[in-house]
Write a protein that holds these residues in place. Structure first.
Motif, PDB file in Angstrom:
ATOM      1  N   ILE A 108      59.778  53.189  40.191  1.00 16.66           N
ATOM      2  CA  ILE A 108      60.994  52.469  40.595  1.00 16.66           C
ATOM      3  C   ILE A 108      60.807  51.816  41.961  1.00 16.66           C
ATOM      4  O   ILE A 108      61.279  50.688  42.183  1.00 16.66           O
ATOM      5  N   LYS A 109      60.121  52.507  42.888  1.00 19.61           N
ATOM      6  CA  LYS A 109      59.850  51.919  44.201  1.00 19.61           C
ATOM      7  C   LYS A 109      59.055  50.625  44.043  1.00 19.61           C
ATOM      8  O   LYS A 109      59.378  49.598  44.670  1.00 19.61           O
ATOM      9  N   SER A 135      60.491  40.443  55.593  1.00 20.95           N
ATOM     10  CA  SER A 135      61.640  41.272  55.224  1.00 20.95           C
ATOM     11  C   SER A 135      61.250  42.515  54.431  1.00 20.95           C
ATOM     12  O   SER A 135      61.879  43.570  54.576  1.00 20.95           O
ATOM     13  N   VAL A 136      60.222  42.408  53.619  1.00 20.95           N
ATOM     14  CA  VAL A 136      59.835  43.507  52.739  1.00 20.95           C
ATOM     15  C   VAL A 136      58.559  44.203  53.208  1.00 20.95           C
ATOM     16  O   VAL A 136      58.468  45.443  53.192  1.00 20.95           O
ATOM     17  N   ALA A 137      57.578  43.419  53.636  1.00 18.37           N
ATOM     18  CA  ALA A 137      56.255  43.961  53.918  1.00 18.37           C
ATOM     19  C   ALA A 137      56.182  44.908  55.120  1.00 18.37           C
ATOM     20  O   ALA A 137      55.556  45.979  55.014  1.00 18.37           O
ATOM     21  N   LEU A 142      54.026  50.988  55.838  1.00 19.36           N
ATOM     22  CA  LEU A 142      54.014  52.419  56.175  1.00 19.36           C
ATOM     23  C   LEU A 142      54.684  53.254  55.089  1.00 19.36           C
ATOM     24  O   LEU A 142      54.188  54.321  54.725  1.00 19.36           O
ATOM     25  N   ALA A 143      55.821  52.751  54.577  1.00 22.20           N
ATOM     26  CA  ALA A 143      56.620  53.541  53.643  1.00 22.20           C
ATOM     27  C   ALA A 143      55.899  53.809  52.323  1.00 22.20           C
ATOM     28  O   ALA A 143      55.908  54.943  51.824  1.00 22.20           O
ATOM     29  N   VAL A 144      55.259  52.779  51.766  1.00 16.16           N
ATOM     30  CA  VAL A 144      54.613  52.950  50.457  1.00 16.16           C
ATOM     31  C   VAL A 144      53.449  53.951  50.519  1.00 16.16           C
ATOM     32  O   VAL A 144      53.392  54.878  49.698  1.00 16.16           O
ATOM     33  N   ALA A 194      58.874  53.828  59.857  1.00 14.69           N
ATOM     34  CA  ALA A 194      59.135  52.706  58.938  1.00 14.69           C
ATOM     35  C   ALA A 194      60.609  52.309  58.982  1.00 14.69           C
ATOM     36  O   ALA A 194      60.947  51.115  58.934  1.00 14.69           O
ATOM     37  N   ALA A 195      61.490  53.305  59.094  1.00 11.81           N
ATOM     38  CA  ALA A 195      62.928  53.016  59.189  1.00 11.81           C
ATOM     39  C   ALA A 195      63.242  52.246  60.465  1.00 11.81           C
ATOM     40  O   ALA A 195      64.098  51.356  60.470  1.00 11.81           O
ATOM     41  N   GLY A 196      62.544  52.584  61.556  1.00 12.93           N
ATOM     42  CA  GLY A 196      62.733  51.856  62.804  1.00 12.93           C
ATOM     43  C   GLY A 196      62.321  50.401  62.675  1.00 12.93           C
ATOM     44  O   GLY A 196      63.012  49.492  63.172  1.00 12.93           O
TER      45      GLY A 196
END
Length: 222
Positions: A108-109, A135-137, A142-144, A194-196
């Motif tokens: 789903i991610k 916007s996405v990358a 880091l998140a992926v 990543a949230a930052g």
């Protein structure tokens, strides 16, 4: 500090080496999600596309007028979402039936990322690709990897539970549990970074890109 960094680095490298086949499988599953998400864009009917375009235009307008959520609030929401995901994967890894759910979460991610990038490129061509890059990358760089690492660790621990509790009926799993928990904690910290990026850096970069995609019809908000 250097010793801690070295320990984390060695732990992750050792984990990735030992679980190479799982990493390949999970990474391929994630990429399948990305591809499937991009394909879904082409299956949208006209009304669905118009609705998304209107929403995108509204988002651009809000971004240009600095009317989006305050970075601190966006950061709190992003941290909450990321840590909930890591916590869920950690809990699923402690059960023998959690593997399919972990795999679905990774798929789903990939699907969400693929759909978002695919829609932007489909509607805005090269401008959409550049906008997706800012916007996405940034946060997902880091998140992926962090989510893939904790997912593989969860799947690995779940398989260990199956072997030790259902097949062999012996052996201690406490050291592996501690290792899994530490790894999940480390990936949680990475996701906070990543949230930052998502809350503070990405909106600024997106705002810089708005003039290049300003030809989209922006609703008046009425």
């Amino acid at each position: 500090m250097l010793k801690n960094k070295s320990w984390w680095s060695q732990t992750i490298q050792c984990h990735m080496q030992n679980q190479k086949s799982l990493y390949i499988f999970v990474s391929v599953l994630f990429m399948m999600g990305v591809i499937f998400g991009a394909i879904i864009v082409n299956t949208l009917d006209l009304n669905q596309k118009n609705g998304l375009i209107n929403y995108l235009g509204y988002f651009f307008r809000q971004l240009k007028e600095n009317s989006i959520a305050e970075p601190s609030i966006a950061f709190q929401h992003a941290v909450g979402d990321y840590l909930k995901t890591v916590g869920l994967i950690w809990i699923l890894g402690l059960s023998v039936i959690g593997i399919p759910v972990i795999l679905i979460l990774i798929f789903i991610k990939g699907l969400v990322i693929g759909f978002t990038v695919g829609f932007l490129v489909n509607q805005l061509s090269w401008d959409g690709l550049w906008f997706a890059c800012v916007s996405v990358a940034p946060q997902n760089l880091l998140a992926v990897p962090a989510l893939i690492i904790v997912s593989v660790a969860g799947i690995s621990f779940s398989l260990l539970l199956v072997r030790n509790r259902l097949i062999q009926h012996r052996g201690t799993i406490y050291p592996q549990f501690i290792s899994f928990s530490f790894l999940a904690t480390g990936m949680g910290l990475l996701l906070i970074i990543a949230a930052g990026i998502e809350a503070y850096a990405s909106p600024w970069m997106m705002k810089e890109m708005i003039p290049q995609v300003s030809w989209i019809t922006v609703p008046n908000g009425s």
